[in-house]
Write an enzyme that holds these catalytic residues in place. Sequence first.
Site, PDB file in Angstrom:
ATOM      1  N   SER A 185       0.804  -1.231   0.000  1.00 48.28           N
ATOM      2  CA  SER A 185       0.000   0.000   0.000  1.00 48.28           C
ATOM      3  C   SER A 185       0.837   1.280   0.000  1.00 48.28           C
ATOM      4  CB  SER A 185      -0.910   0.033   1.214  1.00 48.28           C
ATOM      5  OG  SER A 185      -1.972  -0.849   1.022  1.00 48.28           O
ATOM      6  N   LYS A 217       0.494   3.494  -2.901  1.00 45.66           N
ATOM      7  CA  LYS A 217      -0.748   4.234  -3.179  1.00 45.66           C
ATOM      8  C   LYS A 217      -0.569   5.755  -3.271  1.00 45.66           C
ATOM      9  CE  LYS A 217      -3.714   0.648  -1.124  1.00 45.66           C
ATOM     10  NZ  LYS A 217      -4.470   0.302   0.101  1.00 45.66           N
ATOM     11  N   TYR A 233      -2.775  -2.832 -10.455  1.00 43.76           N
ATOM     12  CA  TYR A 233      -2.752  -2.512  -9.012  1.00 43.76           C
ATOM     13  C   TYR A 233      -1.991  -3.602  -8.246  1.00 43.76           C
ATOM     14  CZ  TYR A 233      -4.392  -2.217  -4.195  1.00 43.76           C
ATOM     15  OH  TYR A 233      -4.435  -2.172  -2.830  1.00 43.76           O
ATOM     16  N   TYR A 280      -5.113   4.496   7.695  1.00 44.75           N
ATOM     17  CA  TYR A 280      -6.469   3.921   7.732  1.00 44.75           C
ATOM     18  C   TYR A 280      -7.216   4.286   9.012  1.00 44.75           C
ATOM     19  CZ  TYR A 280      -4.030   1.304   4.185  1.00 44.75           C
ATOM     20  OH  TYR A 280      -3.280   0.958   3.117  1.00 44.75           O
ATOM     21  N   VAL A 294       1.249  -3.790   3.841  1.00 46.13           N
ATOM     22  CA  VAL A 294       1.223  -5.089   4.525  1.00 46.13           C
ATOM     23  C   VAL A 294       2.513  -5.901   4.318  1.00 46.13           C
ATOM     24  CG1 VAL A 294      -1.293  -5.336   4.658  1.00 46.13           C
ATOM     25  CG2 VAL A 294      -0.084  -6.129   2.614  1.00 46.13           C
TER      26      VAL A 294
HETATM   27  O1  DON Z   1      -4.846  -4.388  -1.698  1.00 48.00           O
HETATM   28  C1  DON Z   1      -4.214  -5.123  -0.962  1.00 48.00           C
HETATM   29  O2  DON Z   1      -4.777  -5.909  -0.276  1.00 48.00           O
HETATM   30  C2  DON Z   1      -2.685  -5.090  -0.814  1.00 48.00           C
HETATM   31  N1  DON Z   1      -2.022  -5.499  -1.968  1.00 48.00           N
HETATM   32  C3  DON Z   1      -2.169  -3.810  -0.272  1.00 48.00           C
HETATM   33  C4  DON Z   1      -2.744  -3.620   1.085  1.00 48.00           C
HETATM   34  C5  DON Z   1      -1.864  -2.935   2.039  1.00 48.00           C
HETATM   35  O3  DON Z   1      -0.669  -2.891   1.950  1.00 48.00           O
HETATM   36  C6  DON Z   1      -2.581  -2.369   3.197  1.00 48.00           C
HETATM   37  N2  DON Z   1      -1.733  -1.615   4.041  1.00 48.00           N
HETATM   38  N3  DON Z   1      -1.439  -1.710   5.165  1.00 48.00           N
END
Ligand code: DON
Length: 607
Positions: free
Chosen positions: A64, A67, A189, A241, A259
């Site tokens: 993320s 983003k 994405y 978040y 993550v």
């Molecule tokens: O969209 C997703 O689930 C992941 N590839 C990215 C999510 C993420 O890193 C959330 N952040 N803490």
Amino acid sequence: MLSPIDHYLQALHARLSDVTSGELASYIPELTKADPAWLGISIVTMDGVAYTVGDADQLFTIQSISKPFVYGMALADRGQENMAEKVGVEPSGDAFNSISLHPRTGAPLNPMINAGAIATTSLVAGRTTEAQWERIESSIATFVGHPVTVDESVYRSESATGHRNRAIAWMLKNFGIVEGEPMDSLENYFRQCAIQVSCRDLAYMAATLANGGVHPLTGRRALPTEHVGQVLSVMATCGMYDFAGSWLYEVGMPAKSGVGGGVIAVVPGRFGIAIFSPRLDAKGNSVRGIEACRHLSRDFGLHMFQQARDPRQALGRVYTGADASSRRKPAGPARQHLIDHAHRIKYLSLHGMLGVDGVEYVIRCMLGMAGDTDCFILDMNQVSGLAESAAQMLHEVRRALAADGKPVVCSRVHRRAAILQPLAKAARNLDRGFLVFEDNDLAVEWCENRLLQGLGATEELAVPLAESPLLRGFSDDLLRLMDTHMSTESYTAGDSILKAGEAGDGRIFFIETGRVSILVPLDDGGHQRISSLGPGMEFGEMTLLGQTQRTASVVADNDVRCRVLRVNDLERLAQQAPQAKILLLENLAKDLAVKLRGATQWIAALA
Ligand code: DON
């Protein structure tokens, strides 16, 4: 030797190593292969120095953290207004994978939650999904400072299991937020989330945002300045978040987690920070990442709402044209006039990122000095950037002072966009704006010329040989005798008279009319003007001391006429009249002493 910052980071690393709470992300099966013990911390300064500790070079997936950077690309590609119709900027207070859409329009609440990020990825410029991917990959590489690659197994792992994101993408299609083929944008994405970075790379990405969108090492612009504040704002309000409020309250830095275990935090104008530790809390943020930022914010005083700035930092030294005159050496009455009036030229050395507060202080000082000043030089060498509002204020005061007959000029802007752009923007519709000089010498010479205006164009008159400093004390007979040993040489503007590095041919030049520039070659192939000489001055005289190679180049600035004496002819003259040579050498020694004193004064003024 290690810096105190290294010692601090080592201690922080040791302290955080004991924190073992949190779990690896497992909803992407491939992420469970990470070593839970990994811990890297990196801090990058605005001049591009990276302090690192622990596993700072271990590669992992950006997830993320991509983003905000992709949001910046979409803003640059589509403009803020178009983006606002597609993706909001309201914190959702929900989890990263929540389906938080505007009830009427279906627009995701912000670009940090998955829904907003998938929409954003679909909005990046490019006629095909492949072209959009190239734009994302190369732009992330500009933020990092080197090419990046995708961890194909993490990408495939997420693509095979990311059904919730697939549902989100179809819903965005349903609301007309995603315009093209939603599954193609979703794959982009997933790929962007699987870009491999190290903690050090992330710190450079954060530092690029802190540095107004320009990578502090490569100097390449990754994001237009006008979008940096927008990206940092959504990071501040939505980057963590459903933890964003507590984060801002406690840590007070725009940030983003992923993550994969990365966290970045941005201290605008000061630092880019990154932490890598893959154990996550229930909200999907790195446990040690959060803890590290808490410590850094508290220990280094980085909370953005606890910054006190002293506007006086915007102004460094103030000195006058008497402290540091130009290297142009006028003769005759012009010389005396400058001695009497050079203090009415004021140099102000400005510092740092200039905002309204700093410029307000600078202007207050300028107005305070105006009674005793004819020209102001704003030396921009130490300025890192200029806010548009501050540029506007500078223009306003420039125009007011100019109307009073007191010009304000700039020097040493060095073609930096962070200064030139706001100045140009603020000057629009006003006039031609600030006169900008390459160096202080040219700026002060321009100011000296202003002081000399009205005195009469003394330099157009020929100065007789007798007034040359090197011939002080020569009797009329001696001068006449010497004249018979000399020849005349004439040049036009731009003519090269002497070339640095050339073997000296023993000529000493006495300028009768015109002006020449003395230039020394620089390593980059350019030249630095070290002096400018007019009628009554001489050059090439170092040949008298046996110097065989010319150390500087001499170029005619306009039509120049010189009387020229060759060392061999001087030797012949000295056989007839030995005192001619003695006097010449005595005068040369005195002139060198004066030059040395001048150089010492310059060094003192610049120290
Ligand atoms: O969209 C997703 O689930 C992941 N590839 C990215 C999510 C993420 O890193 C959330 N952040 N803490």
